[in-house]
Every structure is written in C-alpha cells, then in structure tokens.
Write a protein that holds these residues in place. Sequence first.
Motif, PDB file in Angstrom:
ATOM      1  N   ASN A 182      29.351  57.781  52.477  1.00 22.15           N
ATOM      2  CA  ASN A 182      29.616  56.388  52.128  1.00 22.15           C
ATOM      3  C   ASN A 182      30.814  56.243  51.196  1.00 22.15           C
ATOM      4  N   GLN A 183      30.642  55.654  50.017  1.00 22.03           N
ATOM      5  CA  GLN A 183      31.795  55.397  49.157  1.00 22.03           C
ATOM      6  C   GLN A 183      32.519  56.672  48.734  1.00 22.03           C
ATOM      7  N   GLU A 184      31.793  57.767  48.530  1.00 28.22           N
ATOM      8  CA  GLU A 184      32.455  59.034  48.190  1.00 28.22           C
ATOM      9  C   GLU A 184      33.334  59.496  49.347  1.00 28.22           C
ATOM     10  N   ALA A 185      32.860  59.315  50.567  1.00 23.45           N
ATOM     11  CA  ALA A 185      33.638  59.708  51.745  1.00 23.45           C
ATOM     12  C   ALA A 185      34.893  58.843  51.866  1.00 23.45           C
ATOM     13  N   ILE A 186      34.748  57.554  51.622  1.00 27.70           N
ATOM     14  CA  ILE A 186      35.908  56.654  51.673  1.00 27.70           C
ATOM     15  C   ILE A 186      36.922  57.055  50.608  1.00 27.70           C
TER      16      ILE A 186
ATOM     17  N   SER B  97      50.904  61.397  58.689  1.00 23.74           N
ATOM     18  CA  SER B  97      51.261  61.375  60.116  1.00 23.74           C
ATOM     19  C   SER B  97      50.137  61.973  60.950  1.00 23.74           C
ATOM     20  N   GLN B  98      49.438  62.968  60.394  1.00 25.61           N
ATOM     21  CA  GLN B  98      48.293  63.553  61.088  1.00 25.61           C
ATOM     22  C   GLN B  98      47.158  62.539  61.209  1.00 25.61           C
ATOM     23  N   LEU B  99      46.927  61.750  60.162  1.00 26.89           N
ATOM     24  CA  LEU B  99      45.887  60.718  60.216  1.00 26.89           C
ATOM     25  C   LEU B  99      46.203  59.677  61.284  1.00 26.89           C
ATOM     26  N   LYS B 100      47.462  59.275  61.376  1.00 29.34           N
ATOM     27  CA  LYS B 100      47.858  58.302  62.399  1.00 29.34           C
ATOM     28  C   LYS B 100      47.617  58.875  63.798  1.00 29.34           C
ATOM     29  N   LYS B 101      48.019  60.121  63.987  1.00 27.58           N
ATOM     30  CA  LYS B 101      47.822  60.784  65.272  1.00 27.58           C
ATOM     31  C   LYS B 101      46.334  60.890  65.594  1.00 27.58           C
ATOM     32  N   SER B 102      45.533  61.243  64.584  1.00 25.36           N
ATOM     33  CA  SER B 102      44.091  61.390  64.792  1.00 25.36           C
ATOM     34  C   SER B 102      43.448  60.063  65.174  1.00 25.36           C
ATOM     35  N   PHE B 103      43.882  58.989  64.537  1.00 26.12           N
ATOM     36  CA  PHE B 103      43.297  57.686  64.844  1.00 26.12           C
ATOM     37  C   PHE B 103      43.641  57.252  66.266  1.00 26.12           C
ATOM     38  N   LYS B 104      44.878  57.501  66.696  1.00 26.49           N
ATOM     39  CA  LYS B 104      45.268  57.164  68.072  1.00 26.49           C
ATOM     40  C   LYS B 104      44.394  57.914  69.077  1.00 26.49           C
ATOM     41  N   LEU B 105      44.109  59.189  68.762  1.00 27.49           N
ATOM     42  CA  LEU B 105      43.261  59.984  69.651  1.00 27.49           C
ATOM     43  C   LEU B 105      41.834  59.449  69.663  1.00 27.49           C
TER      44      LEU B 105
ATOM     45  N   PHE C 101      35.727  49.354  61.546  1.00 25.04           N
ATOM     46  CA  PHE C 101      35.659  49.981  60.219  1.00 25.04           C
ATOM     47  C   PHE C 101      36.706  51.083  60.097  1.00 25.04           C
ATOM     48  N   MET C 102      36.761  51.983  61.088  1.00 24.53           N
ATOM     49  CA  MET C 102      37.698  53.092  61.043  1.00 24.53           C
ATOM     50  C   MET C 102      39.140  52.586  61.031  1.00 24.53           C
TER      51      MET C 102
ATOM     52  N   VAL D  61      41.656  53.371  57.932  1.00 26.10           N
ATOM     53  CA  VAL D  61      42.885  54.145  58.124  1.00 26.10           C
ATOM     54  C   VAL D  61      44.107  53.321  57.727  1.00 26.10           C
ATOM     55  N   ASN D  62      44.118  52.044  58.099  1.00 26.77           N
ATOM     56  CA  ASN D  62      45.236  51.185  57.710  1.00 26.77           C
ATOM     57  C   ASN D  62      45.325  51.020  56.195  1.00 26.77           C
ATOM     58  N   ALA D  63      44.171  50.954  55.527  1.00 27.52           N
ATOM     59  CA  ALA D  63      44.168  50.840  54.068  1.00 27.52           C
ATOM     60  C   ALA D  63      44.722  52.112  53.430  1.00 27.52           C
TER      61      ALA D  63
END
Length: 418
Positions: free
Chosen positions: A97-101, A123-131, A141-142, A146-148
């Motif tokens: 939850n909040q700790e993970a965020i 850049s890895q996070l962006k790539k991961s989200f696209k996948l 939520f995701m 990720v945008n935040a």
Amino acid sequence: MKKYHISRHHRFITVGLNYEKADAATRGLFALDDASTAVLLDRALEEGIDGLLVTSTCNRTELHGFAQAPQHLIRLLCDYSNGTEADFDRVGYVYQNQEAIGHLFRVGTGLDSQILGDFEIISQLKKSFKLSRKHGLANPFMERLVNAVIQASKRIKNETGISSGATSVAFASVQYLLARVPDIANKKILLFGTGKIGRNTCENLVKHTGHDQITLINRTQDRADALGRKFHVRVQPVEALREEIAASDVLIVATGATRPTVTAPMVPADKPRWILDLTIPFNVAREVGVKNGITLVDLDQLSRITDNTLQQRRSYIPQAESIIAEVHGEFNQWLESRRFAPVIRALKAKLKTMKEEELDNQARKIDGFDASQADVVTERIIQKITRHFANHLKDSDIDTDDSLELIQKVFQLEIPQR
C-alpha cells in the motif's frame, strides 16, 4: 491520520530485490528479459492480478501490482527467473500500500539508485508501463501512479542539482580505468556491446582517455558502424571477437545477453588485462577472473567509486524528498477522491430523481408553471449540494469512512459494485 484506500479486494504490493542486499550474481538470477516479462504478465492476467508493473535493471528487479498476498507476486517472479523463493527470502523485500507507493517514488526519482541521482530508471518505468498496457495490466491506478512518479522525477531533475556532474556506470568505468590502469592512453581498449550503457561508455572513453586505440564490436553490425562514425573509432565484425580480445589490454563488455558472451577459452592469460563487465546477469564468465593477470570488475565494484560530485548530490536529498512528498500527497488526494466518487455520483443521481418528481408534482399543481426555469435553478442547487459533500469528504480532519456511511444511510443510496 488520514486513511488512503488502495483497493477493495486487493493490496498494492511491491516485491523485489536490489543492490543493497543482493550482490550482482544474485541479481542476475532474478533478472527478467523482455520475453520472460511478457510471459509473466500474461500469466498474471490469467491469475487475476489487477494491474502489474515489472522492472528489471542492472540494480534491481521488482514487481508492483495488486494481489491478495505478496507470495503471489514472489511466486511469479521466481517462476519466470532463475531465482528461488529461498533466495528471495534471503535478500528480497516486500512493501504494501502506501509503503509500496512511496518506494516507487524513490526508485523513479533516483533516490534509491545505486548511484544517487541516476535517472536511467525512469525510461525503464515508461517502457514497463507500455508493456503492462499492451498485456492488459495497466489499470487507472497504475497509470496515475506512474505519471505521478514521472512528474516528480522531472521536477527533481529540473529544480535540484541531484543529477548534476558526471556520475554514471559509464563514467565510473572510465574513472576506474584512469585510476588503476597504467599508461591508459596507450592501451588497446575493446568495447563489446553498443546498447545504451555501451554507447555512454564509448563517449566517456573518447572524452576522458583522449586516444584512438578503441575498437567497437557489436552483434548487430549496423549499430557498431553508426557509433564508430559518430566517435571516429575503429569497428570490427563480431567474427573477429576472439582476435580482438587477444589484442586488447582492456575489455569492456556491455552486451546485455542472458548468458555469458565472453568465456574463459576466449581470453588468453598472456599479459595483464582488465575486464569490466557492465551487465546483469553477468556476460563475462566468472572463470575468466581467476586467470593469471586478469582483473575482472563488475558493477558492484564500480558503484563504490565516489567523488565530490556524489557528495554534492547528497545535499539535494531534502529538497528532492520535499518534491516527492508534494506529488505523493496530490496522488493520495486523487486516490481518496476516486474512492468516494461513486457515492457522490449516486447522491447526484438521487437528487436528480427527487428533483424530477417534485417538478412534475408542481407542474400539475400550478398553472403556468415554468418547468424549464425551475430545472435550471434546481440543477444549480444540486451542483452546490454535491460540491459541498465532496469538499467535506476531502477534508483531512474528518473520518471519510464514517461520512460515506452516513451519506449512504441518510439518502438511502445504492452504490454499484465494480
């Protein structure tokens, strides 16, 4: 304290391991390539995971997603990597939850990087989200989270000096060579692999060693040729790899393969030779390092190279943390408003029903009743009432659960289950 609800049915969970407790060899066991990640995501969707983000870099492998228990995500990680649950229990971590965020914010903004202020992870996070979106695992939520994190990362990079100065794996590699290899300007250097780390390393080599005895080899010849033209260095085909290794004094490997691309028979023990393996999992077989005259260096050893740049970067941590707190707070407000939005919608629908019934009643009773004008006035009243309720629910000093229950009870609202 304000309670922020993540999901009615599942918890938002992060499971993973990084450079702090897991050495390079162990991180290699849990590394996930693109093919393994794709299969893992498909399996997660089949098993009812609601939203999942998978990141696997040289410094960490993490799964962020909604599940009933951490063990579900740990099992998925172990099933599609070479790590075991016993290995994970020894070096892994779990946040919920909040700790993970909060953890994802620190990772994405470079505060949790092996080299402080390294923003390659974004850049890895962006790539991961696209996948994740491609495989049907990018829920609202995701996407918002990720945008935040991206927003916080941009602000920290632009508003602080935490990424100032030349400090990266590529820079650390060159610093290592300059400090430990005698007469580096006259040594023959072979760079095998021209991915992002390879390209950055090549640029740093040319910039800081100042000589032209650098040779590039890549399994895709076109990429090596393009980089060779850019930095005016020699390029050889992959078929010449053994010959070029034998001729080199320094070998830098950045191939990004899932198994060793440089093995012991390929490296003669005929003279002092420095080999830098910039990959996870290792792309240089460990047996190479036991040969006479061979100095084999991995990422963990390179990461210990610090200078005044890193010391200065640490002074910006409080400012970066303040930015994270602000953006994280805005995300939590969105999260909380998303939870009470169904109640506000149900309240508005109930008030509209009451309005229509009353307008019909008054139209029958009053001759010349102006229904259209009355509709405008009552609609404005409904908007004001629902806005007041929404503002009340956003107030950090009230118990949102109790207020939601009271509103539903007073107006006898039926909230659709999703």
